[in-house]
Write an enzyme that holds these catalytic residues in place. Structure first.
Site, PDB file in Angstrom:
ATOM      1  N   SER A  89       0.810  -1.205   0.000  1.00 44.61           N
ATOM      2  CA  SER A  89       0.000   0.000   0.000  1.00 44.61           C
ATOM      3  C   SER A  89       0.850   1.265   0.000  1.00 44.61           C
ATOM      4  O   SER A  89       0.382   2.339  -0.354  1.00 44.61           O
ATOM      5  CB  SER A  89      -0.926   0.020   1.213  1.00 44.61           C
ATOM      6  N   LYS A  90       2.145   1.139   0.427  1.00 43.20           N
ATOM      7  CA  LYS A  90       3.031   2.288   0.465  1.00 43.20           C
ATOM      8  C   LYS A  90       4.103   2.215  -0.623  1.00 43.20           C
ATOM      9  O   LYS A  90       4.982   3.055  -0.691  1.00 43.20           O
ATOM     10  CB  LYS A  90       3.704   2.390   1.837  1.00 43.20           C
ATOM     11  N   SER A  91       3.987   1.214  -1.480  1.00 46.16           N
ATOM     12  CA  SER A  91       4.992   0.987  -2.499  1.00 46.16           C
ATOM     13  C   SER A  91       4.555   1.567  -3.833  1.00 46.16           C
ATOM     14  O   SER A  91       3.366   1.751  -4.104  1.00 46.16           O
ATOM     15  CB  SER A  91       5.233  -0.522  -2.647  1.00 46.16           C
TER      16      SER A  91
END
Length: 300
Positions: free
Chosen positions: A227-229
């Protein structure tokens, strides 16, 4: 009420990515395998973070992958009266209190609240749960095994209602799971360390405690949570079957026969019968490696 009731509860902060869909698939599989119900709840208690149209897009994605809930979809934004009733009980019982500490004051004492250090009262205090000294919560997770957390020293008195008046996730999820009769919480491992707080709240409110299974997080090739990549692109609806095969591999499951899984419906039917929770790893391979393995398995 069925003996098993699971749920998937996304926040409408954007489209579903593969990591979110893995949690949805895992919770759906276990509910269907148990002959139980699977609910969908939109956790929209943080309007500043919401993206317009995200909830509808998430529901459309679930439908495109054949993951249909039993009954209607619930929205946390419509359930504030339930959270207020629970908060008032905790306040009346002396288990919650007003906190006037500012963020800077909390940061100065390490960020873990054990007593109010506010220089003066605020017109908009937060409400926190009073965590007893020496409070240790232990539970058995179906994937990660025994989990033990000292809530007083590792977390401290945690927020139930924010100073801006918005409901905190911990209170809302506990009240919702109890009110909806959830027996099994199957979700991503990023919420594993929230579970002791939720179990403490369940105890304080006299609510039943579900069983828990925290599925592995999907990591991008850069090793960061998906989700943060940069790899966290919205799930494509062009080829749901390929994505399902990828997620199946990330869940550590043995490959399904191609000739029996030519459609999404066939895949899900076979997956319900073949799914083994004990095969689910605590850590999934990076998505790029999992995709390679899934493709290799499909050619085998």
């Amino acid at each position: 009420m069925p003996a098993y009731r699971g749920r998937f509860a996304p926040s409408p902060t954007g489209p579903l990515h593969a990591g979110s869909l893995l949690a949805a698939l895992g919770s759906w599989l276990l509910a269907r395998q148990a002959g139980g119900q699977w609910l969908v709840r939109i956790e929209d208690v943080d309007p500043p973070r919401e993206v317009a149209g995200a909830a509808q897009a998430q529901l459309a994605t679930l439908a495109a992958f054949g993951l249909h809930p039993d009954g209607g979809v619930d929205y946390q934004s419509e359930r504030g009266h339930l959270y207020l009733a629970a908060l008032e009980r905790l306040l009346a019982d002396g288990l919650a209190f007003e906190c006037h500490c500012s963020r800077s004051e909390l940061a100065a004492v390490g960020g873990i609240h054990r007593r109010c250090v506010a220089a003066q009262p605020r017109p908009d205090p937060a409400i926190r749960l009073r965590v007893p000294d020496g409070c240790e919560i232990a539970f058995d997770d179906a994937v990660h095994g025994r989990i033990v957390q000292r809530v007083d020293t590792e977390v401290g008195d945690f927020v139930l209602r924010r100073s801006d008046g918005l409901w905190a996730y911990q209170l809302a999820v506990v009240v919702d799971d109890a009110e909806q009769g959830i027996t099994d919480v199957v979700r991503g491992a990023d919420l594993l360390d929230s579970t002791p707080r939720q179990r403490l709240l369940q105890r304080a409110l006299g609510l039943p405690t579900p069983r828990y299974a925290h599925l592995p997080l999907l990591l991008g090739a850069d090793g960061r949570k998906l989700s943060k990549s940069e790899a966290a692109l919205p799930v494509s609806l062009d080829d749901p079957l390929a994505t399902l095969r990828l997620l199946w591999a990330c869940l550590g499951q043995a490959p399904l026969a191609d000739e029996r899984t030519r459609t999404t419906a066939e895949f899900l039917r076979e997956a319900v019968a073949a799914f083994h929770l004990e095969r689910v790893p605590t850590r999934a391979p990076p998505v790029s490696a999992a995709a390679h393995n899934a493709n290799a398995n499909s050619r085998a």
